[in-house]
Design a protein around this motif. Sequence first.
Motif, PDB file in Angstrom:
ATOM      1  N   ASN A   1      -5.555   9.705 -11.152  1.00  0.00           N
ATOM      2  CA  ASN A   1      -5.559   8.293 -10.729  1.00  0.00           C
ATOM      3  C   ASN A   1      -5.344   8.246  -9.223  1.00  0.00           C
ATOM      4  O   ASN A   1      -4.339   8.750  -8.723  1.00  0.00           O
ATOM      5  CB  ASN A   1      -4.447   7.506 -11.423  1.00  0.00           C
ATOM      6  N   ILE A   2      -6.295   7.634  -8.500  1.00  0.00           N
ATOM      7  CA  ILE A   2      -6.240   7.601  -7.041  1.00  0.00           C
ATOM      8  C   ILE A   2      -6.174   6.151  -6.557  1.00  0.00           C
ATOM      9  O   ILE A   2      -6.995   5.317  -6.958  1.00  0.00           O
ATOM     10  CB  ILE A   2      -7.465   8.302  -6.418  1.00  0.00           C
ATOM     11  N   PHE A   3      -5.194   5.883  -5.690  1.00  0.00           N
ATOM     12  CA  PHE A   3      -5.015   4.545  -5.127  1.00  0.00           C
ATOM     13  C   PHE A   3      -4.999   4.640  -3.605  1.00  0.00           C
ATOM     14  O   PHE A   3      -4.432   5.572  -3.035  1.00  0.00           O
ATOM     15  CB  PHE A   3      -3.695   3.931  -5.584  1.00  0.00           C
ATOM     16  N   LEU A   4      -5.612   3.672  -2.956  1.00  0.00           N
ATOM     17  CA  LEU A   4      -5.490   3.493  -1.516  1.00  0.00           C
ATOM     18  C   LEU A   4      -4.639   2.254  -1.292  1.00  0.00           C
ATOM     19  O   LEU A   4      -5.030   1.146  -1.663  1.00  0.00           O
ATOM     20  CB  LEU A   4      -6.859   3.329  -0.851  1.00  0.00           C
ATOM     21  N   HIS A   5      -3.467   2.450  -0.692  1.00  0.00           N
ATOM     22  CA  HIS A   5      -2.512   1.370  -0.449  1.00  0.00           C
ATOM     23  C   HIS A   5      -2.646   0.960   1.008  1.00  0.00           C
ATOM     24  O   HIS A   5      -2.349   1.740   1.913  1.00  0.00           O
ATOM     25  CB  HIS A   5      -1.106   1.889  -0.751  1.00  0.00           C
ATOM     26  N   SER A   6      -3.097  -0.263   1.250  1.00  0.00           N
ATOM     27  CA  SER A   6      -3.395  -0.688   2.614  1.00  0.00           C
ATOM     28  C   SER A   6      -2.993  -2.147   2.814  1.00  0.00           C
ATOM     29  O   SER A   6      -3.204  -2.980   1.933  1.00  0.00           O
ATOM     30  CB  SER A   6      -4.892  -0.515   2.894  1.00  0.00           C
ATOM     31  N   CYS A   7      -2.425  -2.440   3.979  1.00  0.00           N
ATOM     32  CA  CYS A   7      -1.986  -3.803   4.270  1.00  0.00           C
ATOM     33  C   CYS A   7      -2.355  -4.203   5.706  1.00  0.00           C
ATOM     34  O   CYS A   7      -2.383  -3.367   6.604  1.00  0.00           O
ATOM     35  CB  CYS A   7      -0.470  -3.924   4.107  1.00  0.00           C
ATOM     36  N   GLY A   8      -2.637  -5.479   5.876  1.00  0.00           N
ATOM     37  CA  GLY A   8      -2.881  -6.021   7.203  1.00  0.00           C
ATOM     38  C   GLY A   8      -4.351  -6.183   7.525  1.00  0.00           C
ATOM     39  O   GLY A   8      -5.203  -5.474   6.998  1.00  0.00           O
ATOM     40  N   GLU A   9      -4.630  -7.131   8.398  1.00  0.00           N
ATOM     41  CA  GLU A   9      -6.018  -7.419   8.770  1.00  0.00           C
ATOM     42  C   GLU A   9      -6.646  -6.268   9.550  1.00  0.00           C
ATOM     43  O   GLU A   9      -7.841  -6.011   9.439  1.00  0.00           O
ATOM     44  CB  GLU A   9      -6.085  -8.714   9.583  1.00  0.00           C
ATOM     45  N   ALA A  10      -5.839  -5.577  10.363  1.00  0.00           N
ATOM     46  CA  ALA A  10      -6.378  -4.447  11.130  1.00  0.00           C
ATOM     47  C   ALA A  10      -6.882  -3.353  10.195  1.00  0.00           C
ATOM     48  O   ALA A  10      -7.966  -2.790  10.420  1.00  0.00           O
ATOM     49  CB  ALA A  10      -5.309  -3.898  12.074  1.00  0.00           C
TER      50      ALA A  10
END
Length: 231
Positions: free
Chosen positions: A186-195
């Motif tokens: 199981n692979i997740f990309l955790h990303s936050c913010g408009e940039a």
Amino acid sequence: MYKTIEFKARNELDNALAETVSHILAKAIKDTGKASIAVSGGSTPKGFFNLLSQSDIDWSKVTITLADERWVPIDSEASNTRLVYENLLQNKANTAKFFHLKQGDELTDETLADLNVAARKTLLPLDVLILGMGEDGHTASLFPCSAEINVALDETNDAVLLKVQPKTAPHQRISFTYASLITSKNIFLHSCGEAKKTVLTKALLGDDPFEMPIRAFLQHPSLNTQIFWAP
């Protein structure tokens, strides 16, 4: 392949990701008697770590490691190991095992060889992989600027871990190879913010993984990378 799940707020993302991951780990423990997870550093996962650490699962059967680590002292502010100890190996998760990528003062060839053997035996295939993403599209320590990028992204590479010396970021690194990471269940990309969303959009529009290594995960025909993003 990829699937994007967008949330209105970071706390909603953190709750959803923690719940999803805890269910996966609990099922792995039920099915095989153990579970493994590799996480990434940075400030983004702190809230997720805190919530996951409170999950009511048998943490004594879970092994936690990092997708990559800087070769710095564990008490350094740059240490991902320190980040995990202070934010994830807490609460109910304080009984989990931790597989140290940074062992010893120097990353010698002998140390790397020993770590490769141990990681293959102890961790692979990972039940859960949580990736982050840099402004240049790197993930783990698969840096587009590094001399090691060709071997790092080689899908036929039989090494689990490799040394990396990025040209645009400080510190020598140790990182799981792309070939070992894509065996994760199981692979997740955790990303936050408009940039980061701008970086992600650029990554999805192109197809050269050597320009932006995260593309290797997002555009692999048989992988299912789940993108969790919030403003």
